[in-house]
Design a protein around this motif. Structure first.
Motif, PDB file in Angstrom:
ATOM      1  N   GLY A  10     -27.164  29.265  57.075  1.00 22.96           N
ATOM      2  CA  GLY A  10     -27.028  30.456  56.438  1.00 22.96           C
ATOM      3  C   GLY A  10     -25.862  30.173  55.266  1.00 22.96           C
ATOM      4  N   PHE A  11     -25.948  31.425  54.357  1.00 24.92           N
ATOM      5  CA  PHE A  11     -24.840  31.326  53.217  1.00 24.92           C
ATOM      6  C   PHE A  11     -23.447  31.342  53.500  1.00 24.92           C
ATOM      7  CE2 PHE A  11     -22.782  34.832  50.308  1.00 24.92           C
ATOM      8  CZ  PHE A  11     -22.372  33.735  49.578  1.00 24.92           C
ATOM      9  N   ARG A  57     -34.467  20.914  53.347  1.00 29.39           N
ATOM     10  CA  ARG A  57     -33.533  22.284  53.486  1.00 29.39           C
ATOM     11  C   ARG A  57     -32.109  21.685  53.767  1.00 29.39           C
ATOM     12  NH1 ARG A  57     -33.592  27.648  56.265  1.00 29.39           N
ATOM     13  NH2 ARG A  57     -32.377  28.546  54.866  1.00 29.39           N
ATOM     14  N   ASP A  74     -33.648  29.227  68.425  1.00 29.42           N
ATOM     15  CA  ASP A  74     -34.005  30.589  67.837  1.00 29.42           C
ATOM     16  C   ASP A  74     -33.240  31.827  68.857  1.00 29.42           C
ATOM     17  OD1 ASP A  74     -36.443  32.061  66.272  1.00 29.42           O
ATOM     18  OD2 ASP A  74     -35.508  33.405  67.513  1.00 29.42           O
ATOM     19  N   TYR A  81     -29.385  27.755  73.291  1.00 29.48           N
ATOM     20  CA  TYR A  81     -28.117  27.283  72.645  1.00 29.48           C
ATOM     21  C   TYR A  81     -27.795  26.191  73.603  1.00 29.48           C
ATOM     22  CZ  TYR A  81     -28.569  30.520  68.816  1.00 29.48           C
ATOM     23  OH  TYR A  81     -29.137  30.998  67.597  1.00 29.48           O
ATOM     24  N   THR A 114     -22.738  32.975  63.934  1.00 27.87           N
ATOM     25  CA  THR A 114     -22.936  33.579  62.350  1.00 27.87           C
ATOM     26  C   THR A 114     -24.373  34.214  62.406  1.00 27.87           C
ATOM     27  OG1 THR A 114     -23.977  31.694  61.141  1.00 27.87           O
ATOM     28  CG2 THR A 114     -21.470  31.686  61.672  1.00 27.87           C
ATOM     29  N   SER A 127     -27.783  35.905  62.445  1.00 30.33           N
ATOM     30  CA  SER A 127     -28.079  37.146  62.453  1.00 30.33           C
ATOM     31  C   SER A 127     -28.852  37.518  61.264  1.00 30.33           C
ATOM     32  CB  SER A 127     -27.060  38.324  62.575  1.00 30.33           C
ATOM     33  OG  SER A 127     -27.285  39.295  63.167  1.00 30.33           O
ATOM     34  N   PHE A 164     -29.547  39.237  57.735  1.00 30.28           N
ATOM     35  CA  PHE A 164     -28.698  40.155  56.941  1.00 30.28           C
ATOM     36  C   PHE A 164     -29.854  40.384  55.718  1.00 30.28           C
ATOM     37  CE2 PHE A 164     -25.696  40.617  53.005  1.00 30.28           C
ATOM     38  CZ  PHE A 164     -25.676  42.159  53.079  1.00 30.28           C
ATOM     39  N   THR A 217     -19.206  36.295  63.580  1.00 36.38           N
ATOM     40  CA  THR A 217     -19.391  36.824  62.315  1.00 36.38           C
ATOM     41  C   THR A 217     -20.032  38.114  62.554  1.00 36.38           C
ATOM     42  OG1 THR A 217     -19.969  34.626  61.874  1.00 36.38           O
ATOM     43  CG2 THR A 217     -20.261  36.346  59.829  1.00 36.38           C
ATOM     44  N   SER A 256     -19.230  42.221  60.802  1.00 38.98           N
ATOM     45  CA  SER A 256     -19.261  42.749  59.320  1.00 38.98           C
ATOM     46  C   SER A 256     -18.488  43.954  59.287  1.00 38.98           C
ATOM     47  CB  SER A 256     -20.721  43.236  59.060  1.00 38.98           C
ATOM     48  OG  SER A 256     -20.833  43.694  57.731  1.00 38.98           O
ATOM     49  N   TYR A 284     -29.287  47.848  59.150  1.00 39.50           N
ATOM     50  CA  TYR A 284     -28.637  46.481  59.153  1.00 39.50           C
ATOM     51  C   TYR A 284     -27.262  46.915  59.927  1.00 39.50           C
ATOM     52  CZ  TYR A 284     -25.282  42.843  57.531  1.00 39.50           C
ATOM     53  OH  TYR A 284     -24.421  41.840  57.811  1.00 39.50           O
ATOM     54  N   ALA A 296     -16.404  42.300  54.350  1.00 42.68           N
ATOM     55  CA  ALA A 296     -17.338  42.902  53.139  1.00 42.68           C
ATOM     56  C   ALA A 296     -18.442  42.220  52.721  1.00 42.68           C
ATOM     57  CB  ALA A 296     -16.360  43.684  52.102  1.00 42.68           C
ATOM     58  N   LEU A 297     -18.967  42.691  51.638  1.00 40.96           N
ATOM     59  CA  LEU A 297     -20.160  41.825  50.833  1.00 40.96           C
ATOM     60  C   LEU A 297     -19.511  40.703  50.524  1.00 40.96           C
ATOM     61  CD1 LEU A 297     -22.793  42.202  49.635  1.00 40.96           C
ATOM     62  CD2 LEU A 297     -21.602  42.635  47.431  1.00 40.96           C
ATOM     63  N   SER A 322     -29.912  35.397  52.014  1.00 42.29           N
ATOM     64  CA  SER A 322     -28.746  36.403  52.171  1.00 42.29           C
ATOM     65  C   SER A 322     -29.276  37.688  51.643  1.00 42.29           C
ATOM     66  CB  SER A 322     -27.669  35.753  52.089  1.00 42.29           C
ATOM     67  OG  SER A 322     -26.416  36.899  52.330  1.00 42.29           O
TER      68      SER A 322
END
Ligand code: NAP
Length: 367
Positions: free
Chosen positions: A29-30, A58, A79, A86, A99, A101, A103, A141, A143, A178, A207-208, A220
Motif C-alpha cells: 500500500g501507499f 510489483r 488475504d 497471517y 494497514t 484495508s 481505500f 491504521t 482514519s 468507506y 487525514a487525507l 489508493s
C-alpha cells in the motif's frame, strides 16, 4: 497521555526494537510502503504480508529498499478475508502494523468491497494476534474517517473541533461507506484490545494522505483524488471544500513512534494542516505551470449541486450538501505532544506526488 517536554525532546529512535521482526499487513500500500522503508532503514526485520508475494515486478521497489538498508524483508501471502491468513507472517513478532484495508470512494458493493475486508479482516488478524504470545503491540491504521462522517458533522463535535474523543456516528452502508468501514474496524479493534491484557492497541488516524509512493504506482484513493487535479476534472473549478491533509512520510513516522514508544497509547489524529482544494490547485500551478488544468477558482456549490450527480456518481446531492462549504477543524496536539510529530507542509507533498505521476508517465503533461 504522556506529553513531551519541549525543552528535552524524546529521542524516539532509541525505542526502536531491532531484535524482533514486525508484521506489516498490506505492505504494497501507499501508506505501508513508507512504513516499511522507515522500518528497514532503522534496521528492523519486516514480515511484509501481501496478496501476491510472487509478483516480484510489483514488489521490486521494496526488495531494492531492503537491499540498501540494514533491515531485512520477508514476504508472506495473506488475504484479509482468509481466516488465519497471517498466522505464518506473525511468528516471532512483537509489533503488528495493520494497514491493509481498501481505500476507495466509489465501489460496486460497499459490503463486499469495503466493510468485509475492513471489519472481518481486522477481526481475523486480531484473532491471530490473540493466538500469538509474542505480540505486545498492534498499531492500527485507522482514519479521521472513524471520527467524523461528513464535514458538517464536525460542527457537532465539542467546540466544533475534531479530537481523539470524537467518533463517527453518522456513516452507514449507504452514506459514506468507506468512513463506515473504518469506524467499524476501529471499534472492533478496541473491543478486542479491551478484552485482553497482553497487547496494547495504538491507532493512527490520518487525514487525507499525500506524497509520492514507494511502489511508484498506487491504487489508493489519495492517488485517484490527486490525479483529478491534473487530468482536467477540476478545470472549471475546485469543489468548495477544505479537508485535513498530511504527508505520507509523517504518517509513517507516526506509525513507528506508536509502535515503539513505551508511552504511546490510544488514538492519534495525524493531520498536518487543513487546506482547501483550491489551495492545493494553486500550489500545483506554481510548481508545474499554467498550461496544466489545475483549478484556479472555486466552483459554486449550487452549480455542483445541480450538475455534479450527472458527472460523478460519488457526488450525490446529500454528499454535496453535507461536505461542501463547511469548516473542517481539528486539534492535532496529541500527535505533536505524545508522538513528537513536526509536520511537513502538505502542498509540497501534493507537488511531490504529481511530480512522481509525471515522471512515471501516470499522467501526461499538456501539449
Ligand atoms: P492502498 O495503497 O490502496 O493500500 C491498501 C492496502 O490494503 C494494499 O496493500 C492492498 O493490497 C491491501 N488490501 C486491500 N484489500 C485486501 C485484502 N482483501 N487482503 C489483503 N490486503 C488487502 O491505500 P492506502 O492509502 O495506503 O491505505 C492504507 C491504509 O491507510 C488503509 O487502512 C486506509 O484506510 C488508511 N488511510 C489512508 C488514508 C489516505 O488518505 N490514503 C487516510 C487515512 C487512512 P493490494 O496492493 O494487493 O491491493
Amino acid at each position: 497521555m504522556t506529553d513531551i517536554d519541549p525543552e528535552s525532546p524524546v529521542d524516539f529512535d532509541r525505542f526502536v526494537d531491532t531484535e524482533h521482526p514486525v508484521l506489516v499487513t498490506g505492505a504494497t500500500g501507499f501508506v505501508a510502503g513508507w512504513i516499511v522503508k522507515a522500518l528497514l532503514e532503522a534496521g528492523v526485520t519486516v514480515h511484509a504480508a501481501v496478496r501476491r508475494p510472487d509478483d516480484t515486478a510489483r514488489l521490486q521497489p521494496l526488495i531494492d529498499l531492503a537491499a540498501a538498508s540494514p533491515g531485512r524483508l520477508r514476504f508472506f501471502g495473506a488475504d484479509l478475508l482468509t481466516p488465519g491468513a497471517y498466522a505464518e507472517a506473525i511468528q516471532g513478532c512483537r509489533v503488528v502494523f495493520h494497514t491493509a484495508s481498501p481505500f476507495a470512494m466509489s465501489v460496486a458493493d460497499a459490503q463486499r468491497d469495503l466493510i468485509d475486508p475492513a471489519l472481518s479482516g481486522t477481526r481475523n488478524l486480531l484473532d491471530t494476534v490473540n493466538a500469538t504470545p509474542s505480540v505486545t503491540r498492534v498499531v492500527l491504521t485507522s482514519s479521521v474517517a472513524a471520527a467524523y462522517g461528513d464535514t458538517v458533522d464536525i460542527r457537532d463535535a465539542p467546540g466544533g473541533v475534531l479530537t481523539e474523543a470524537v467518533w463517527n456516528t453518522t456513516s452507514s452502508l449507504t452514506r459514506q461507506p468507506y468512513s463506515y468501514s473504518k469506524t467499524l474496524a476501529e471499534r472492533a479493534a478496541w473491543e478486542m484490545a479491551e478484552a485482553q491484557q497482553r497487547w496494547r492497541l495504538v491507532t493512527i488516524n490520518p487525514a487525507l494522505v499525500l506524497g509520492p509512493s514507494i511502489l511508484g504506482t498506487s491504487t489508493s484513493g489519495s492517488d485517484i483524488l490527486i490525479r483529478q487535479f491534473a487530468d482536467g476534472t477540476m478545470k472549471s473549478g475546485a469543489p468548495p471544500m477544505e479537508i485535513g491533509m498530511v504527508d505520507v512520510r509523517d504518517v509513517a513516522t507516526a506509525h513507528l513512534r506508536a509502535a515503539f514508544a513505551p508511552h504511546a497509547e490510544g488514538r492519534h489524529l495525524v493531520v498536518a494542516e487543513v487546506r482547501s482544494f483550491l489551495a492545493i490547485g494553486a500550489a500545483l500551478r506554481t510548481a508545474f505551470g499554467a498550461a496544466w488544468p489545475f483549478p484556479t477558482r472555486v466552483a459554486p456549490k449550487w452549480l455542483i449541486w445541480l450538475i455534479g450527480p450527472m458527472i460523478d456518481r460519488t457526488l450525490s446531492r446529500p454528499f454535496i450538501a453535507r461536505n461542501f462549504g463547511h469548516a473542517w477543524r481539528v486539534d492535532n496536539s496529541k500527535s505533536r505532544n505524545a508522538l513528537g510529530l513536526t509536520y511537513r507542509p502538505v502542498t509540497q507533498a501534493a507537488v511531490d506526488m504529481v511530480r512522481q505521476m509525471i515522471d512515471t508517465g501516470a499522467i501526461r503533461a499538456p501539449n
